[in-house]
Structures are given as structure tokens and as C-alpha cells.
Design a protein around this motif. Sequence first.
Motif, short mmCIF file in Angstrom:
data_model
loop_
_atom_site.label_atom_id
_atom_site.label_comp_id
_atom_site.label_asym_id
_atom_site.label_seq_id
_atom_site.Cartn_x
_atom_site.Cartn_y
_atom_site.Cartn_z
N SER A 265 39.73 38.53 35.13
CA SER A 265 40.04 37.32 35.87
C SER A 265 41.16 36.92 35.29
O SER A 265 41.64 34.87 35.27
CB SER A 265 38.58 36.74 34.86
N ASP A 266 41.88 37.62 34.18
CA ASP A 266 43.00 36.83 33.54
C ASP A 266 44.29 37.28 34.44
O ASP A 266 45.10 37.58 34.29
CB ASP A 266 43.38 37.47 31.98
N LYS A 267 43.83 38.53 35.60
CA LYS A 267 44.65 39.28 36.84
C LYS A 267 45.11 38.71 38.32
O LYS A 267 43.96 38.08 38.81
CB LYS A 267 44.96 40.46 36.31
N LYS A 268 45.99 38.54 38.51
CA LYS A 268 46.00 38.38 40.34
C LYS A 268 44.66 39.35 40.67
O LYS A 268 45.08 40.71 40.55
CB LYS A 268 47.52 38.25 40.75
N PHE A 269 44.69 39.02 41.58
CA PHE A 269 43.85 39.75 42.34
C PHE A 269 44.41 40.69 43.79
O PHE A 269 46.01 40.97 43.90
CB PHE A 269 43.41 39.23 43.29
N SER A 270 44.11 42.29 43.47
CA SER A 270 44.53 43.94 43.38
C SER A 270 42.99 44.05 43.91
O SER A 270 42.54 44.69 43.45
CB SER A 270 45.08 44.41 42.49
#
Length: 422
Positions: A265-270
Motif C-alpha cells: 500500500s505504500d508503493k505506487k502500483f506496479s
Amino acid sequence: MAAKDTRGRCRSRSASGSRDNVYGSDYKRRKSSPACSSRSNVSNPCSSTASSGKSQTESVSYWMRQRAEKMGIFYATEATDITEFYKISKEWEVEESIIYPFTGKNKQILDSLVKFIKEKLKRTTEFNDNPVTEGQRSLRNIKLCEKMLEDTENSVIDEPDQNLKWYLSRSLMKIEEFYGELLSFLRQNRFSPEEIAETDFTKLLSKFLEICLLNVDNFPKERVMEINGVPTASVPDLRIKFNRDGMTVIGVVEVKGMRLKKGPSDKKFSIQGVLNDRVLGQHAGELLVDHIESMFGVEAVLGILCMQTTIVFTLLEVSKDHLRRIVEDGEVEQRKQMKRKVGEDDAKNSGIILYTKPYDYLKEEDREEVIEFLVWLGLQTIPGTHRLQKEKSMTDQEEKRREKNGLCMHTVSECNTIDTII
């Protein structure tokens, strides 16, 4: 040295092992004979020649992500904002140019449709974000959907503008069909949600896209592209088509019955972290094969990946030189350095697949972010007299062309006024 696969059997690290990496292990089940020989281990792993001497057709359904990467086609490392996808209409010169941005009457139709659709679909949020459920909750969803369908059937459009009323009425009819399909979906899967088929999700997505006036082909025909002498075929689950000639593709759609895994949740979607290499490879192949019919020119192809009711928009951008190398050689050397020209002084990486974050079209918050984009696309596909026309003002391309040729960009009356002032 031999290595064990997940089933505990030994397999040799040979060329066939490399082949599995780019086609998936089940490719071995469809090889025609031990005698098959390869022109290229990448583009034609089993160019089996029948008595006719013709190469066996290859299907992108067996591609892995690594197969696409051998051709210089890579997914971006992280998601792109959906607003960037509007720019495909400005970056590419196409014969039937897409209208962007909407102004005047066109903008009024777009805004009215977006507001109308959002309001009519608002109550789907009450499905608790997931219609795939059972027991009392499933029964509650069925009764709720029955009420939504009844309310839609009894809707009356009070709109004095007959032109706008036509668009709203068309969308309302599709909303009714969507609720009908959703109700069928809920009833069919009330007692055995684990048996839901991908075709059920495909039909549901098709009805949702049609609400936005998109022209959806539910039975797409096979398309074939020759890669290094091997016919390579693609049949996506759906195609979104430009309605005038029935051939031009707005986008290709692949639907999967799996739920999308949640990333950190703390990262941009990959996308690489939540979908397996088979899904990514297959969709990359579908975008590649359909490029020749793309509405946005052969260098840009729009797509949608759908996992149950969650959609991700995709966009393959690839240069003509890159495409030529794929057709001729299959494998592309120095693939990460391939470039595509956008302007005279600008170049970007070729073979990149951009994608958005995921959106669940049954969740109000997610849906409201994508409805305008879908309606914007849908209004371009309307046939006949109701298809939107560009406003009479000069287009950007015409202005640039006139500036380059040193022509005046004003009307005769405007030029006379300017001369008078001077």
C-alpha cells in the motif's frame, strides 16, 4: 546439472528449458513433432512444417512476459495516471482523428452523460465491493439488483434538447442491460461462487463498457501477424471498435477470472508485482498483433486488462522501425535503446507498455475516476449522424502546418481588422 521443477520431476537446462521461459511450460504439450526445427529460438521456437511446407501458426495465448521482452516490449515500472492516456489523441497523426479536448456542444454532451451514468450506477457500491459471494449476503445482493433494474426500467429522461436526449436514452438502455446481466450473474453464482467462469466476467464487463457508448465486439475474430516468418495469432476476449468501418480498433480487452493481488500500500502500483508472466505476456502479444488496425495509428495500441471486476488500462507505444525489426527478425537487439519519435526534437523509449492503477467498476470511488475517459472514447465510436464532429475552430495540427508554411491563421475579416489597427 538437472534441476527439479515444482512437481519434483527433473528437467534438463537445455534449449527447451529456455523455450519454457518465453512460452510457459504447457507449450510443450502442443508441439507437433520431435522433428520441428527452429529458424530462431525466440521468434519461432517450434516452426513445425507440415507437408504443405507452411509454418505452424503460433498463438500469443502461450506467451510469457519474457517472450515479449525478447522483442523489446516491456511493461513500465510503475503506473501512469489515466489523464496521460488522453494524450494519445494529440501525439499520433491518424486518418480518423480523435477529438480532444471537447469544447462547446461536445463538452456539454460529455459532461451530461458522465453525470447521468455516475448517478444511475451509484448504488452498485452497496454490493460491498464484491458481488462474488454466497449465503444471505448473496440473496441481499440479488434483491438489491432487482430493485436497481426496476428503477432503471421506470426511469424517464426529462431533457428538452433532443440531441442530448438521444445520447442519454442510448446510455439508459445500456444501463438497463448491465443491471440485467449483473442480476443474471448474481443468480447463477449464488450457491457456487467458486465455479464462476471467465466468460461471466467478460459479459459483465462488455455491458459496462457499452453504458459508456463504446462499440464492443463480443466475438472478435482471429488476427494474424507474421513474426520472423511465423504466423502469430491473437483472439482477445473483447475488442472495442470504431463503428464506421468495423475494422479499426479502439482497444483490445483480456479478461481473467482471478482476483488481482494486492501490492504494498505504500508503493505506487506496479503490474509486474500483481499479475503473473503468462497474463502479461499474452496481453503484450494481443496489443502487438492488433497494432495494424489501431485507431491511433500503428505506433499506439490501447488495451484493457480485467481481473474479475477490476480493470487496468494499458497502452503499447512502439516505433515503426521497432515493428519492422520484430516482423523481420523476431528478436530485437539492443531493445532497451529503441526509440520512437514524438516530435522533431523529442524521442521516447519504444516498446513500452504504459498502464494505469487498477479500478473496480463496481466501486463508486474507482468508477468515477474512469467514467469520463470511457465516455470520451465511446462518443468517438457512435455511428451515423450522432457521431460527434470537431468544432469548427482550427485544429492544432492545422495551426502548426500553417505556422510552418508562414500562412496567416486568422479569417479574412480578422486580417482586415488587424490591418486597420496597424
